[in-house]
Design a protein around this motif. Sequence first.
Motif, PDB file in Angstrom:
ATOM      1  N   TYR A   4      12.291 -11.368  -4.644  1.00 59.63           N
ATOM      2  CA  TYR A   4      11.183 -11.620  -5.564  1.00 59.63           C
ATOM      3  C   TYR A   4      10.355 -10.359  -5.718  1.00 59.63           C
ATOM      4  N   ILE A   5      10.311  -9.836  -6.919  1.00 59.11           N
ATOM      5  CA  ILE A   5       9.639  -8.580  -7.282  1.00 59.11           C
ATOM      6  C   ILE A   5       9.737  -7.561  -6.151  1.00 59.11           C
ATOM      7  N   GLN A   6       8.676  -6.868  -5.817  1.00 62.44           N
ATOM      8  CA  GLN A   6       8.692  -5.864  -4.747  1.00 62.44           C
ATOM      9  C   GLN A   6       7.998  -6.398  -3.500  1.00 62.44           C
ATOM     10  N   SER A   7       8.052  -7.699  -3.286  1.00 58.71           N
ATOM     11  CA  SER A   7       7.259  -8.341  -2.246  1.00 58.71           C
ATOM     12  C   SER A   7       7.903  -8.356  -0.868  1.00 58.71           C
ATOM     13  N   GLY A   8       9.213  -8.192  -0.786  1.00 58.67           N
ATOM     14  CA  GLY A   8       9.906  -8.364   0.488  1.00 58.67           C
ATOM     15  C   GLY A   8      10.278  -9.810   0.748  1.00 58.67           C
ATOM     16  N   ASN A   9      10.068 -10.687  -0.221  1.00 56.37           N
ATOM     17  CA  ASN A   9      10.461 -12.085  -0.097  1.00 56.37           C
ATOM     18  C   ASN A   9      11.906 -12.240  -0.551  1.00 56.37           C
ATOM     19  N   VAL A  10      12.695 -12.955   0.261  1.00 58.30           N
ATOM     20  CA  VAL A  10      14.115 -13.112  -0.019  1.00 58.30           C
ATOM     21  C   VAL A  10      14.496 -14.585   0.089  1.00 58.30           C
ATOM     22  N   VAL A  11      15.147 -15.098  -0.940  1.00 57.35           N
ATOM     23  CA  VAL A  11      15.715 -16.443  -0.913  1.00 57.35           C
ATOM     24  C   VAL A  11      17.212 -16.266  -0.702  1.00 57.35           C
ATOM     25  N   GLY A  70       0.789  -1.217   0.000  1.00 59.45           N
ATOM     26  CA  GLY A  70       0.000   0.000   0.000  1.00 59.45           C
ATOM     27  C   GLY A  70       0.822   1.267   0.000  1.00 59.45           C
ATOM     28  N   GLY A  71       2.022   1.216  -0.569  1.00 61.95           N
ATOM     29  CA  GLY A  71       2.860   2.400  -0.652  1.00 61.95           C
ATOM     30  C   GLY A  71       3.567   2.756   0.647  1.00 61.95           C
ATOM     31  N   LYS A  72       3.535   1.838   1.623  1.00 62.21           N
ATOM     32  CA  LYS A  72       4.177   2.095   2.915  1.00 62.21           C
ATOM     33  C   LYS A  72       5.375   1.165   3.091  1.00 62.21           C
ATOM     34  N   ASN A  73       6.302   1.573   3.951  1.00 57.85           N
ATOM     35  CA  ASN A  73       7.500   0.780   4.240  1.00 57.85           C
ATOM     36  C   ASN A  73       8.239   0.394   2.961  1.00 57.85           C
ATOM     37  N   ILE A  74       8.434   1.385   2.099  1.00 56.88           N
ATOM     38  CA  ILE A  74       9.068   1.151   0.804  1.00 56.88           C
ATOM     39  C   ILE A  74      10.549   0.821   0.999  1.00 56.88           C
ATOM     40  N   ILE A  75      10.935  -0.312   0.475  1.00 55.43           N
ATOM     41  CA  ILE A  75      12.330  -0.741   0.480  1.00 55.43           C
ATOM     42  C   ILE A  75      12.663  -1.251  -0.916  1.00 55.43           C
ATOM     43  N   LYS A  76      13.698  -0.689  -1.511  1.00 52.83           N
ATOM     44  CA  LYS A  76      14.133  -1.171  -2.813  1.00 52.83           C
ATOM     45  C   LYS A  76      14.690  -2.575  -2.646  1.00 52.83           C
ATOM     46  N   MET A  77      14.335  -3.460  -3.567  1.00 49.85           N
ATOM     47  CA  MET A  77      14.785  -4.840  -3.467  1.00 49.85           C
ATOM     48  C   MET A  77      16.308  -4.946  -3.575  1.00 49.85           C
ATOM     49  N   ALA A  78      16.936  -4.033  -4.306  1.00 55.09           N
ATOM     50  CA  ALA A  78      18.401  -4.024  -4.382  1.00 55.09           C
ATOM     51  C   ALA A  78      18.999  -3.726  -3.008  1.00 55.09           C
ATOM     52  N   ASP A  79      18.359  -2.820  -2.253  1.00 53.15           N
ATOM     53  CA  ASP A  79      18.836  -2.501  -0.902  1.00 53.15           C
ATOM     54  C   ASP A  79      18.604  -3.671   0.052  1.00 53.15           C
ATOM     55  N   LEU A  80      17.472  -4.338  -0.090  1.00 49.60           N
ATOM     56  CA  LEU A  80      17.178  -5.493   0.751  1.00 49.60           C
ATOM     57  C   LEU A  80      18.172  -6.619   0.473  1.00 49.60           C
ATOM     58  N   LYS A  81      18.448  -6.842  -0.799  1.00 50.18           N
ATOM     59  CA  LYS A  81      19.429  -7.859  -1.185  1.00 50.18           C
ATOM     60  C   LYS A  81      20.800  -7.516  -0.602  1.00 50.18           C
ATOM     61  N   ALA A  82      21.201  -6.270  -0.711  1.00 49.40           N
ATOM     62  CA  ALA A  82      22.497  -5.836  -0.183  1.00 49.40           C
ATOM     63  C   ALA A  82      22.557  -6.027   1.335  1.00 49.40           C
ATOM     64  N   SER A  83      21.445  -5.794   2.025  1.00 48.19           N
ATOM     65  CA  SER A  83      21.407  -5.994   3.476  1.00 48.19           C
ATOM     66  C   SER A  83      21.666  -7.450   3.836  1.00 48.19           C
TER      67      SER A  83
END
Length: 66
Positions: free
Chosen positions: A40-47, A15-28
């Motif tokens: 996975y896409i903009q879902s916040g799912n990480v393998v 819903g446009g909240k808690n926006i985190i770029k997947m590249a940043d999440l991957k780097a974390s």
Amino acid sequence: MPVQYLALLRGINVGGKNIIKMADLKASFESMGFSDVTTYIQSGNVVFASVEKDNARLADRIEKEL
């Protein structure tokens, strides 16, 4: 030998909240020492892969780091 894991992070990019770029999440996740990190896409799912076998310890570490 590393084990594959899937992190399903709730409330990210919903819903446009808690926006985190997947590249940043991957780097974390990579900065935490995990390997084979994929998002996975903009879902916040990480393998990812880790040598850590204790699921509770792993979850606690990810929660504290993020």
